[in-house]
Design an enzyme around this catalytic site. Structure first.
Site, PDB file in Angstrom:
ATOM      1  CD  GLU A  12     112.492  82.907 -18.571  1.00  0.00           C
ATOM      2  OE1 GLU A  12     112.967  81.896 -19.136  1.00  0.00           O
ATOM      3  OE2 GLU A  12     111.581  82.855 -17.728  1.00  0.00           O
TER       4      GLU A  12
ATOM      5  CE  LYS B  53     109.631  83.412 -10.986  1.00  0.00           C
ATOM      6  NZ  LYS B  53     108.732  83.433 -12.149  1.00  0.00           N
TER       7      LYS B  53
ATOM      8  CB  SER C 228     105.393  85.212  -5.142  1.00  0.00           C
ATOM      9  OG  SER C 228     105.785  86.570  -5.206  1.00  0.00           O
TER      10      SER C 228
END
Lengths: 394, 256
Positions: free
Chosen positions: A107, A85, A374
């Protein structure tokens, strides 16, 4: 002309009140993406703050144990804040700052995007507010505390299913009430154009690095590149640089929860229908009247009823394949990778690991699979313990 | 000319909104008739959606109530059919694009035309994407109402020049809901719209008091009241007819 289309998917389906703002975002992005200073600054942040390039690790024990294709892990879990991210957030927040915004909103599902946004907002001195489904604030309490430590305000969202889709709704509502000084840092390759493009571009660093790293280690491209898919940002980041290389099979692993034949899943490609929601035309889990379905996954990060429009298009053209992976398979992979390689993966990433465990043994030993790991699994330890019936609150 | 223009024939227009199926479709029918009796010139019927991103909490809750009652697009159309046997007041749907898309654009607009719906408001489709609906709205002569926001600025020309039925001028930033104060320079937005189109301009979002209604109706052709009406329905449930009648009568008087 229709903007931001990927085949029949994409578009800009947002209320009029936001149109000027998203047009302004698109113009600014188109300017800064070619700006030397912007790129230099972002590159320095990625290297010196986020810790890029992330490692491409040869999972020797896993490879030997599965007895088939060679498995490499792209270690996005080693990035600052523990997931991919940060790549997108550094890009978007830097852009917001250049645009003169004073405040960012975002969000979050599992909390990884919220933590990354809160982190970069702290770094760049911007006010930060995060919208998170009430249900998710409970299953990811540690990340809520982390965001608060970083100075962000976390708003638990009580509408709808109290998960990621409702957090997205609420962030759009907030943005519609205050857009002059506020940037919406969207966390995945979804939403109205230009977001799917911006997020994909900032995440494409993953695939670019994989290409260089695998060429250096193996002298050739991988046979399979795979990643988990909720909205699909880590997968899109991995895939993007390989779309033109037809020899590389692209596989996205979506959350099948308790099974695609039950009501408890978030398998958009397997079970969804074409629809228009959250600013984009794509596939969504929904009922016969177009009411968005309350989806389910053990992973808060994959618990989303849609998929990014570019993925929907890659599916239509058969360029990428999307497979469902259940909670049980993901939890088994979570444990497997922890014990085999000493790497505790995020439960999201475990979906991709689980699929690799299925296909690797059937492949020749000279084949290569790259799995995008990830994120790291620290945030999921309590949820996994609960799933396994272990009490860790002694 | 569509029937919507009738709503603006006799002075300033009062447009009332309610969510279909809240608390039941039978009550929706009754409440629509009550608002018409009280002087409403046009009724906006909201088709409930699971994720109404342009709505504030009051209308979101109404959507939840309606959906949990099993309200569907087909049942809403049936209700419209019954309402049409009793009144010729212009009726407009408010619905989100996915509901229309999933129902099928042709199917939806054909039904609107057969059942007597005059226009459609779709909050999540901007000018840029409207093209995919136009062939169907043209074919069945259903107006797609243009929304213009305080942030529209240089887009006003483009938005207003293709407006049909009426222009829905959004009073403030944010989502639907009662506001104590409306700070937007509506007067200048309305006059910009007027310079481009002869289509009537109605203002909505945040209006709840007779004073606000009266102030805004001085320069707009009509006012739209949603959340305040839905709040009355939320409070009184099955018994909302009388309080609705009183409220709508009072507001309607204030804009004369």
């Amino acid at each position: 002309m229709l903007k931001g289309r990927y085949g029949k998917h994409g578009g800009q389906y947002v209320p009029e009140i936001l149109m000027n703002t998203i047009n302004e975002l698109e113009e600014s992005y188109n300017y800064y993406k070619n700006d030397f200073d912007f790129n230099r600054e972002l590159d320095t942040l990625l290297k010196e703050y986020a810790g890029r390039p992330s490692l491409l690790y040869f999972a020797k024990k896993m490879t030997e144990d599965l007895g088939g294709a060679k498995i490499y892990l792209k270690r996005e879990d080693l990035n600052h804040t523990g997931s991919h991210k940060i790549n997108n957030v550094l890009g978007q927040v830097l852009l917001a700052k250049k645009m003169g915004k004073k405040r960012v909103i975002a969000e979050t599902g599992a909390g990884q995007h919220g933590v990354a946004t809160a982190t970069v907002a702290a770094l760049m001195g911007l006010e930060c507010e995060i919208f998170m489904g009430l249900e998710d604030t409970k299953r990811q309490a540690l990340n809520v505390f982390r965001m608060e430590l970083l100075g962000a305000k976390v708003h638990p969202v009580t509408s709808g299913t109290q998960t990621l889709k409702d957090a997205v709704n609420e962030t759009f509502r907030e943005w519609a009430s205050r857009m002059e000084d506020t940037a919406y840092i969207l966390g995945s390759v979804m939403g109205p154009h230009p977001f799917p493009m911006i997020v994909r571009d900032f995440q494409s660093v993953i695939g670019k690095e994989v290409r260089e790293q695998i060429l250096e280690k193996e002298g050739r491209l991988p046979d399979v590149a795979m990643a988990c898919v909720g909205g699909g940002s880590n997968a899109m980041g991995l895939f993007y640089d390989f779309i033109g290389d037809k020899s590389v099979e692209l596989i996205g692993c979506e959350a099948a929860g308790k099974g695609v034949d039950t009501e408890f899943h978030a398998a958009t490609i397997a079970k969804g229908q074409l629809g228009i929601f959250h600013g984009m035309k794509s596939y969504f889990c929904q009922d016969e009247y177009g009411q968005i379905a309350p989806v389910y996954s053990i992973s808060a990060g994959l618990d989303y009823p849609g998929i990014g429009p570019e993925h929907a298009s890659l599916h239509d053209t058969n360029r990428a394949k999307y497979v469902p992976v259940t909670d049980a398979e993901a939890v088994a992979a979570f444990e497997y990778l922890s014990r085999t390689e000493g790497i505790i993966p995020a439960i999201e990433s475990s979906h991709a690991v689980a699929h690799a465990m299925k296909i690797a043994p059937k492949m020749e030993k000279d084949k290569i699979i790259v799995i995008c790991l990830s994120g790291r699994g620290d945030k999921d330890v309590a949820a996994i313990a609960k799933y396994m019936g272990v009490n860790i609150n002694e | 000319m569509s029937k919507i223009s009738n709503a603006f024939k006799n002075g300033k227009s009062f447009i009332g909104f309610l969510t279909a199926g809240d608390p039941s479709l039978e009550k929706t029918e009754e409440f629509v008739m009550e608002m018409v009796k009280a002087g409403a010139d046009l009724i906006e019927i909201g088709i409930p959606f699971s994720d109404p991103i342009a709505e504030g909490e009051v209308i979101q809750r109404a959507n939840v109530r309606a959906l949990s009652n099993g309200t569907t697009m087909d049942k809403v159309f049936e209700t419209v059919k019954r309402i049409r046997q009793k009144t010729q007041v212009p009726l407009v749907f408010l619905t989100y694009l996915n509901s229309v898309f999933t129902y099928g654009y042709d199917h939806f607009f054909r039904q609107c035309s057969e059942y007597g719906i005059d226009g459609v408001i779709i909050p999540d489709i901007p000018f840029e994407e409207k093209g995919e609906l136009m062939p169907f709205s043209d074919k069945y002569n259903i107006d797609i109402i243009s929304l213009i926001a305080p942030t529209s600025e240089e887009r006003i020309n483009k938005l207003a020049s293709c407006a049909k039925g009426f222009v829905y001028c959004v009073s403030s930033k944010g989502v639907t809901g009662v506001r104590n104060e409306i700070k937007t320079d509506l007067k200048s937005i309305v006059s910009s719209i007027r310079s481009v189109t002869k289509v009537p301009v109605a203002v909505g979002f945040g209006i709840s008091t007779p004073q606000q209604a009266s102030d805004i109706s001085k320069y707009a052709d009509g006012i739209i009241v949603g959340s305040a009406i839905v709040k009355i329905i939320e409070e009184y449930g099955n018994d909302a007819a009388k309080p609705l009648y009183d409220y709508v009568s009072e507001l309607k008087k204030s804009i004369k």
